[in-house]
Design an enzyme around this catalytic site. Structure first.
Site, short mmCIF file in Angstrom:
data_model
loop_
_atom_site.label_atom_id
_atom_site.label_comp_id
_atom_site.label_asym_id
_atom_site.label_seq_id
_atom_site.Cartn_x
_atom_site.Cartn_y
_atom_site.Cartn_z
N HIS A 20 0.75 -1.36 0.00
CA HIS A 20 -0.03 0.08 -0.08
C HIS A 20 0.79 1.27 -0.17
O HIS A 20 0.42 2.23 -0.39
CB HIS A 20 -0.85 0.15 1.09
CG HIS A 20 -2.31 -0.73 0.92
ND1 HIS A 20 -3.47 -0.05 0.74
CD2 HIS A 20 -2.58 -2.08 0.92
CE1 HIS A 20 -4.40 -1.00 0.72
NE2 HIS A 20 -3.88 -2.24 0.73
N ASP A 114 -4.32 7.21 1.96
CA ASP A 114 -4.86 5.87 1.47
C ASP A 114 -6.30 5.78 1.88
O ASP A 114 -6.48 6.07 2.93
CB ASP A 114 -3.94 4.68 1.98
CG ASP A 114 -4.22 3.21 1.49
OD1 ASP A 114 -3.09 2.85 0.75
OD2 ASP A 114 -5.30 2.61 1.43
#
Ligand code: UDP
Length: 447
Positions: A20, A114
């Site tokens: 990520h 994110d």
């Protein structure tokens, strides 16, 4: 004369697990070079900084205090994620302060996170600045988070849901017509709907519509589905991050690229299952037997500690046409002319890298959004084969044969070239994915 315009300062919050951090950092690099006058503070736990490419100038790394994660211990990744999520929300404000101090006091004017770090929205709201989310998992899987409650009320939860409905299509949700109930990620209706992480993702689905924009790195092929994102405020589909923001040359310590040089075009299978997922031991052994029996040369990225699960004598017997490495420079490997197929777990980063290199896939998804990706590659784009059974030696050889030598494989190769071309075109100046990126740049610039 009018006062100088306030300098823009963008704080980016990474989710420090799995793959990520790299996609958010790639987005940060692309934004930092498109808006050189703004400051970008990239905030993540310090141990995630090491593998990132060096940057200078207006993109800075700011450490995030993720609490004691016991990274080296035997605690499972879900445990560590749970601990991190419990501690993180309170630390976001302090990280903003650190970023501002580091930037000589320039206040943060925009928060990008994110999507899994949606808690940053509250901080952005308090500061009265926009919040933008990057959803770096599979594009269409965002719909399963936005529609979690609909799916639960329709199918029930846990065993009951899966046993009774596994093969039913999800065609009542626009955009998911090709998907089946059993393709759903764990935590939506089955596989632990009450874990901290599932609760967290359900809340993400509720929070995302409040973002000023939701950024989705994807292929042009999914752009026609833009209407399906209508529950989101401003879905911005941009191209694969490895194309938007190419990484500087990566080291090839185990000599993958020179090894590939000696093979004919499209003759080698590249095998890799990402950084988190692992095949069950029995399937790992069957996959090895299958690779051996297929006769296809292979480059396999497999960590040392997993190799004890390989059949006895496997490395010896396949030495002349097989190479095992602990880590491959995957993007240049996929772009090497010798690679003809990617045997993959269908992580979204790997998938984008494969398709943007024009490489077809043999999909063996393991968990999360990976089954949806495999389904999309087979049924929506026709660029991969979804191996949705337990791997057996014979089954693997047949699938490999079809892809490397059969008419199906030939068709897939033709299609993957088109899917790649459409995406590359849409990322050229004036193309739709490129226009979306420009909208994002203007947003973070406060215009
Ligand atoms: N990767 C790599 N070399 C390897 C294995 C993986 O460079 O030997 C990179 C790959 O290029 C991709 C990432 O690791 O960018 C894996 O991300 P993905 O989303 O596919 O899977 P995850 O790690 O999240 O399961």
């Amino acid at each position: 004369s009018s006062p100088p315009p306030q300098q823009q300062h963008v704080a980016l919050f990474a989710f420090p697990f799995g793959t990520h951090v790299a996609p958010l950092h790639a987005l940060a690099r692309a934004l930092a070079s498109a808006a050189p006058e703004a400051i970008f503070s990239f905030i993540s736990t310090p141990e995630t900084f090491t593998p990132l490419p060096q940057t200078a100038g207006n993109l800075r790394l700011i450490p995030f205090d993720g609490g004691k994660l016991d990274a080296g211990s035997s605690a499972g990744v879900l445990d560590r994620i749970g601990k991190f999520l419990a501690a993180a929300p309170e630390k976001i404000g302090a990280a903003v302060k650190t970023a501002e101090a580091n930037a000589g006091g320039v206040p943060v004017s925009c928060v990008v996170s994110d999507a899994f770090m949606w808690m940053a929205e509250s901080t952005a709201e308090e500061m009265r600045v926009p919040w933008i989310a990057l959803f770096s998992a599979f594009t269409l899987s965002i719909l399963t988070h936005v529609h979690t409650d609909d799916l639960r009320s329709r199918f029930g939860i846990e065993e009951e849901a899966m046993a009774a409905h596994a093969d039913e299509p999800l065609d009542f949700i626009p955009g998911l017509a090709a998907m089946r109930v059993r393709d759903l990620p764990e935590g939506i209706i089955h596989g632990g709907t009450n874990t901290n992480f599932s609760v967290h993702l359900r809340r993400m689905g509720q929070r995302l519509p409040r973002a000023a924009a939701v950024v989705l790195p994807t292929l042009a092929a999914f752009e026609q589905d833009l209407f399906v994102f209508r529950k989101l405020n401003l879905p911005l589909l941009i191209g694969p991050l490895n194309l938007l923001s190419p990484t500087p040359p990566i080291s090839d310590k185990e000599d993958c690229l020179p090894w590939l040089d000696s093979y004919a075009s499209s003759s080698v299978a590249y095998v890799a299952f990402g950084t988190v997922a692992a095949l069950p031991p029995a399937e790992l052994a069957e996959l090895a037997h299958g690779l051996e029996d297929s006769g296809v040369p292979f480059l396999w990225s497999i960590k040392k500690e997993l190799r004890s699960g390989l059949p006895d004598g496997f490395e010896e017997r396949t030495r002349l046409r097989g190479k095992l490495v602990s880590w491959a420079p995957q993007v240049p490997v996929l772009s090497h002319r010798a690679v003809g197929v990617f045997v993959s777990h269908c992580g979204w980063n790997s998938t984008l890298e494969s398709i943007s290199a024009g490489v077809v896939m043999l999909c063996k998804p393991i968990f999360a959004d990976q089954r949806m990706v495999a389904r999309a590659m087979e049924e929506m784009l026709g660029v991969g084969r979804y191996f949705d059974d337990v791997i057996t030696r014979e089954g693997f050889v047949t699938a490999m044969d079809e892809i490397m030598r059969g008419i199906d494989g030939k068709r897939m190769r033709e299609r993957v070239k088109k899917v790649r071309e459409k995406t590359v075109e849409a990322m050229l100046p004036g193309g739709r994915l490129s226009e979306n990126f420009n909208v994002l740049v203007e947003l973070v610039r406060g215009r």
